[in-house]
Design a protein around this motif. Sequence first.
Motif, PDB file in Angstrom:
ATOM      1  N   SER A 299      23.166  23.059  29.415  1.00  0.00           N
ATOM      2  CA  SER A 299      24.342  22.428  30.016  1.00  0.00           C
ATOM      3  C   SER A 299      24.748  23.145  31.297  1.00  0.00           C
ATOM      4  O   SER A 299      24.810  24.376  31.345  1.00  0.00           O
ATOM      5  N   THR A 300      25.040  22.347  32.338  1.00  0.00           N
ATOM      6  CA  THR A 300      25.481  22.918  33.610  1.00  0.00           C
ATOM      7  C   THR A 300      27.004  22.847  33.770  1.00  0.00           C
ATOM      8  O   THR A 300      27.526  23.061  34.861  1.00  0.00           O
ATOM      9  N   GLU A 301      27.697  22.549  32.685  1.00  0.00           N
ATOM     10  CA  GLU A 301      29.165  22.446  32.744  1.00  0.00           C
ATOM     11  C   GLU A 301      29.793  23.780  33.159  1.00  0.00           C
ATOM     12  O   GLU A 301      29.380  24.836  32.679  1.00  0.00           O
ATOM     13  N   PRO A 302      30.819  23.730  33.999  1.00  0.00           N
ATOM     14  CA  PRO A 302      31.574  24.965  34.290  1.00  0.00           C
ATOM     15  C   PRO A 302      32.345  25.387  33.037  1.00  0.00           C
ATOM     16  O   PRO A 302      32.693  24.541  32.202  1.00  0.00           O
ATOM     17  N   ILE A 303      32.597  26.676  32.890  1.00  0.00           N
ATOM     18  CA  ILE A 303      33.404  27.123  31.751  1.00  0.00           C
ATOM     19  C   ILE A 303      34.836  27.405  32.169  1.00  0.00           C
ATOM     20  O   ILE A 303      35.657  27.772  31.335  1.00  0.00           O
ATOM     21  N   ALA A 304      35.127  27.233  33.446  1.00  0.00           N
ATOM     22  CA  ALA A 304      36.506  27.387  33.935  1.00  0.00           C
ATOM     23  C   ALA A 304      36.683  26.389  35.066  1.00  0.00           C
ATOM     24  O   ALA A 304      35.699  25.966  35.677  1.00  0.00           O
ATOM     25  N   PRO A 305      37.922  25.986  35.353  1.00  0.00           N
ATOM     26  CA  PRO A 305      38.111  25.011  36.432  1.00  0.00           C
ATOM     27  C   PRO A 305      37.560  25.505  37.781  1.00  0.00           C
ATOM     28  O   PRO A 305      37.019  24.719  38.550  1.00  0.00           O
ATOM     29  N   TRP A 306      37.723  26.797  38.059  1.00  0.00           N
ATOM     30  CA  TRP A 306      37.283  27.322  39.359  1.00  0.00           C
ATOM     31  C   TRP A 306      36.559  28.647  39.192  1.00  0.00           C
ATOM     32  O   TRP A 306      36.937  29.468  38.341  1.00  0.00           O
ATOM     33  N   SER A 307      35.559  28.843  40.024  1.00  0.00           N
ATOM     34  CA  SER A 307      34.900  30.145  40.120  1.00  0.00           C
ATOM     35  C   SER A 307      34.811  30.543  41.593  1.00  0.00           C
ATOM     36  O   SER A 307      34.549  29.688  42.444  1.00  0.00           O
ATOM     37  N   ALA A 308      35.016  31.818  41.855  1.00  0.00           N
ATOM     38  CA  ALA A 308      34.844  32.351  43.212  1.00  0.00           C
ATOM     39  C   ALA A 308      33.875  33.519  43.135  1.00  0.00           C
ATOM     40  O   ALA A 308      34.063  34.432  42.332  1.00  0.00           O
ATOM     41  N   MET A 309      32.820  33.452  43.944  1.00  0.00           N
ATOM     42  CA  MET A 309      31.804  34.502  43.982  1.00  0.00           C
ATOM     43  C   MET A 309      31.845  35.158  45.350  1.00  0.00           C
ATOM     44  O   MET A 309      31.782  34.448  46.363  1.00  0.00           O
ATOM     45  N   ILE A 310      32.012  36.464  45.382  1.00  0.00           N
ATOM     46  CA  ILE A 310      32.052  37.184  46.658  1.00  0.00           C
ATOM     47  C   ILE A 310      30.914  38.208  46.655  1.00  0.00           C
ATOM     48  O   ILE A 310      30.793  38.998  45.711  1.00  0.00           O
ATOM     49  N   ASN A 311      30.102  38.183  47.697  1.00  0.00           N
ATOM     50  CA  ASN A 311      29.012  39.160  47.793  1.00  0.00           C
ATOM     51  C   ASN A 311      29.536  40.550  48.152  1.00  0.00           C
ATOM     52  O   ASN A 311      30.520  40.684  48.882  1.00  0.00           O
ATOM     53  N   VAL A 312      28.836  41.555  47.646  1.00  0.00           N
ATOM     54  CA  VAL A 312      29.072  42.930  48.084  1.00  0.00           C
ATOM     55  C   VAL A 312      27.990  43.230  49.111  1.00  0.00           C
ATOM     56  O   VAL A 312      26.813  43.356  48.760  1.00  0.00           O
ATOM     57  N   LEU A 313      28.413  43.308  50.365  1.00  0.00           N
ATOM     58  CA  LEU A 313      27.471  43.527  51.465  1.00  0.00           C
ATOM     59  C   LEU A 313      27.693  44.931  52.002  1.00  0.00           C
ATOM     60  O   LEU A 313      28.769  45.257  52.475  1.00  0.00           O
ATOM     61  N   GLY A 314      26.655  45.765  51.912  1.00  0.00           N
ATOM     62  CA  GLY A 314      26.795  47.146  52.374  1.00  0.00           C
ATOM     63  C   GLY A 314      27.493  47.988  51.329  1.00  0.00           C
ATOM     64  O   GLY A 314      27.462  47.674  50.135  1.00  0.00           O
ATOM     65  N   GLY A 315      28.113  49.065  51.766  1.00  0.00           N
ATOM     66  CA  GLY A 315      28.778  49.958  50.823  1.00  0.00           C
ATOM     67  C   GLY A 315      29.942  50.647  51.499  1.00  0.00           C
ATOM     68  O   GLY A 315      30.249  50.367  52.665  1.00  0.00           O
ATOM     69  N   PRO A 316      30.640  51.537  50.795  1.00  0.00           N
ATOM     70  CA  PRO A 316      31.782  52.231  51.393  1.00  0.00           C
ATOM     71  C   PRO A 316      31.309  53.189  52.487  1.00  0.00           C
ATOM     72  O   PRO A 316      30.161  53.640  52.473  1.00  0.00           O
TER      73      PRO A 316
END
Lengths: 376, 376
Positions: A299-316
Motif C-alpha cells: 500500500s502506498t497510502e500516507p500514514i499521516a495527512p502531511w509529511s515534510a522531508m528536509i535533507n541534511v546537506l553538509g555538516g556543522p
Amino acid sequence: MTRRSGHVRVGVIGGGQLARMMVPPAVELGVDIAVLGESVEAAARIAVTEVGDHRDLETVLAFARGVDVVTFDHEHVPQPVLRALVDAGIAVRPGPDALQHAQDKLVLRRRLQELGIAQPEWAEVADAAELADFLDRVGGRAVVKTPRGGYDGHGVRVVSAAHEADDWLADGPLLAEELVDFRRELAQLVARRPSGEVAVWPLVETVQGDGVCREVFAPAPRATALTERVSREIAHRIADALGVTGVLAVELFEAADDRVLVNELAMRPHNSGHWTIDGAVTSQFEQHLRAVLDLPLGSTEPIAPWSAMINVLGGPADGDFDARVPLLMADQPAAKLHLYGKTARPGRKVGHVTATGEDLDDAVYRARAAVAFLLD
Amino acid sequence: MTRRSGHVRVGVIGGGQLARMMVPPAVELGVDIAVLGESVEAAARIAVTEVGDHRDLETVLAFARGVDVVTFDHEHVPQPVLRALVDAGIAVRPGPDALQHAQDKLVLRRRLQELGIAQPEWAEVADAAELADFLDRVGGRAVVKTPRGGYDGHGVRVVSAAHEADDWLADGPLLAEELVDFRRELAQLVARRPSGEVAVWPLVETVQGDGVCREVFAPAPRATALTERVSREIAHRIADALGVTGVLAVELFEAADDRVLVNELAMRPHNSGHWTIDGAVTSQFEQHLRAVLDLPLGSTEPIAPWSAMINVLGGPADGDFDARVPLLMADQPAAKLHLYGKTARPGRKVGHVTATGEDLDDAVYRARAAVAFLLD
C-alpha cells in the motif's frame, strides 16, 4: 521468489545511501541483501559483500552470480555490462532497455516525444551553430545538459550565447532545453513489477537549490485534482512503455500555464521518496525490493495527512556531528532522523529528517528545526 | 556518543531476531552495529562480525573491545562474564546488577518484595516438603519455575502435588508461585537511559498459548485509567530501582480482582513491543539503541489508534514459505510483514505481522488473515 542457499538474495550495485536504505526493509521482509560497493566504508557498508568497480564486467558478473536478482543504487553501470548480465541469464531489474532512459537524457527526450508525453522544448545540438538556432527558437536563453553522467546539478548549465557550451560540445552532442517558466517542481513516484502491477504514491512537491533536492512536501500542497491525475498518468504510462521494474521517480515541472512537463527520470528509489519511510505504509525502499523480486506491491497510502522531508546537506562548521545529534533528539523527539554514515563535506547529502502531522506548516517547521540543530 | 574508526558502533551479544530487528534502526540512525552470533546463519547474520560462544569470556571480551557499547539479544551471558566486561572498562547496558533480575526469577521476586511491588504469592522451595507447605498455602495448586534459563514456557510447570517437581529440585531450589486468577495478561514496555530519562509506551494486552506469545493488541483494549497508571508506575519504578538501561518489558497479570501483578521481566526489546515498529513513532528497537547509547529517547506515541501484532509460529505443512508470501502480500497490501530469516520448525517464532487502523477488530482480523496465508 527463487532462492539460493536457502534465502532469497537481492544484489545491489553501488553502495551509497540508496543501497543503505534498502537494508532495513530487506531485513524486515526476511530477504538477504548483498552490495557491490565502492569501498568497505561505503554508506551501505553493512551489506557490502564485494568491493569493486561497477564498470568492470568480470567484477559485476561474479557479484551477480551470487544473488537472485540484481538492482541498483545508481544508473552508472554501462550498457554493455548490463547486457552481458542479461545474456548470462541474470535477472537485472530494471533492465538495460528501460535503464538507458535514465542514463541518457537524449534517449529519454526522443522516447517521450514518440510517446507524446509533455516535456520542455528540446533539441539535440552537435555544435555552436545548432545551439544558436535553438537559442533563437526559445527566446535567447536555454539549459544545456550533458546527455550522460550528470547528477545534482552537475552537467547542467544555463546559456544565453551559442559559444558558452563549446567545452562540453567538444565531447559530443548535448541536450538543449527551453528554460521552463515553472511555478514549482513536483515528483511522481511509482513502482512497477515485471508482471505489470504498478503502485503510485501521492504526488509531492520538491524544492531544489543549486541543483540539489533540499525539501519535499507530501502530498504536494494545493495541487489540483487535474495536476494529480495528469502526473499519475504520465508516470504510469512511462513505467509501462519503458518496461520499468522497481521504483521510478518522474521529476516534473508545474509550469506557470498549468502544464505538467517531464524534467528527468530516476529508475531507483529517489530523494523525492525518502518521506515514504516514515510517511507511507510502504516505503519506496521496501517497494523497490518487492518490485524487483516480482512480489505484490504494498500500500502506498500516507500514514499521516502531511509529511515534510528536509535533507541534511553538509555538516556543522566545527565538523562535530555527534555532538549535535543529542540536541536534535532532545528538542524533537518525534522527528525521524536518518543519517547515511557518510563523512560530512560542504553540500554533501549526509542524511535527512522527516516530520509528519496534521498540519504541513507545523511539520515543515519541526523538520527544519531538527536539521538546524545538525548544521548551525 | 563516542566513536572508534569514525562511527559509533553498538555490539549485540546474540544473533536472534531481536538483534536482527535492531539492524534497521541502527542503519537509519547512522550507527554501526556488530553482532556476536551463534552462527553465520543466525537471524541477525547481516550484522554478525564474530561467531562464538557468549559464555566464553575471551570470546566476549575480544568482541566487546571492538565496539563502543555492549547490549544483548538475550539474557544468557553469565554474570562472571558480564562483570569481567565491566571491570575491563566496557560499557555494558543493561549492566550485570540490573540484568540479574531478568536472569534469575528468585532474585527478581526478592527484589520486588523489597520494593513493595505487587506480585503473585511466591516462595523459594528447596525440597518437596517446602513445596508441600506452599501448596497448602495457595490452595493445592501452584506454578513452579526453574529460576534460570526458562523461556517461552520452558522451565515452567503447574503442579498439584509436592513430588511433581522432584526432577527439577534435584538441580537446586525452585520458585513456586500461586496460580493467579487473571482476566488477561498485559505488558508494559519502557526504556531508560543511563542519565535517568524514561520513556513509556502505551500498555498492551498479550495473548499467550502454550507459554508462547501469540498476539498483542495495542493499546490494551478497555484498560481502565487506573490500570494504565499503575502499570506505568510499576514499570517506571522497576526501571529506576534496578538501574535498567535499554528497553524493559514488564509482563503483568490483570487479576480478576483488578490488581496488577508483575509476572516476569525482560531487559531487552520484547515480543510485546514488536507492534511499535509499525505502530509507534519510535520503535522499541530504535529506542533500545538510543537508550544504550545514552541518547535522548524518541516519542512513544502510537501512529494509529490501534495496532494488532500476530506472531508467525512454525510454517506451512508443505514447508514452502516462499510460495505463501506473495499470497499474503496480494491479499493484504497494508499488512506489515516481518520475517526473521529463520528455518520454520513447529511452534518456532519465525516472523510476525502487524496491522494498524481505526478499529481494533478490523486490525486483528487483517493481521490474522495475513498470518493465515503463511501457515494454512
